[in-house]
Write a protein that holds these residues in place. Structure first.
Motif: not given
Length: 131
Positions: A91-95
């Motif tokens: 979900k592109s919250v973290i890399q």
């Protein structure tokens, strides 16, 4: 007695290494997001089903529904700890680099927890028999 102290030192070192991986996945400047720290909750919850099942079992050699339920719940907790960073990365919250560091930390911490139960959890009650 010396073997117990060596085991305790080794488990402490591996736990510190696992937490270092987790914190690196959060605190490095290129990552800088602290959402992966929620896996600490899974680290705390993972030994609880086994401790409860050990307390309520009559015989340690035979299998029981209580022990099987504890294994099932522990497996769900461990899988959730590995799934949370993947979901956050998708979900592109973290890399993805942070996800990899958290996964490495998960592996080390869960092996440390298993090692603790193998070394110090052999008796009927939860005691430090090796000392």
């Amino acid at each position: 007695m010396m073997a117990g102290i060596k085991a305790l030192v080794a488990l402490s070192f591996s736990g510190a290494l696992g937490l270092t991986f987790l914190l690196l996945g959060c605190a490095l400047q290129q990552f800088g997001v602290y959402w992966p720290l929620f896996v600490l909750l899974f680290y705390i919850l993972s030994p609880i089903p086994k401790l409860i099942a050990r307390r309520h079992m009559d015989d340690t050699d035979s299998t029981s529904a209580c022990r099987e339920l504890a294994y099932f719940l522990t497996t769900g907790i461990v899988v959730s700890a590995y799934g949370l960073p993947v979901v956050l990365a998708r979900k592109s919250v973290i890399q993805w680099g942070a996800c990899g560091l958290v996964m490495a930390g998960n592996s080390v911490i869960f092996l440390t927890i298993q090692g603790f139960f193998l070394m110090f959890g052999g008796g009927d009650d939860f005691s430090w028999e090796q000392w």
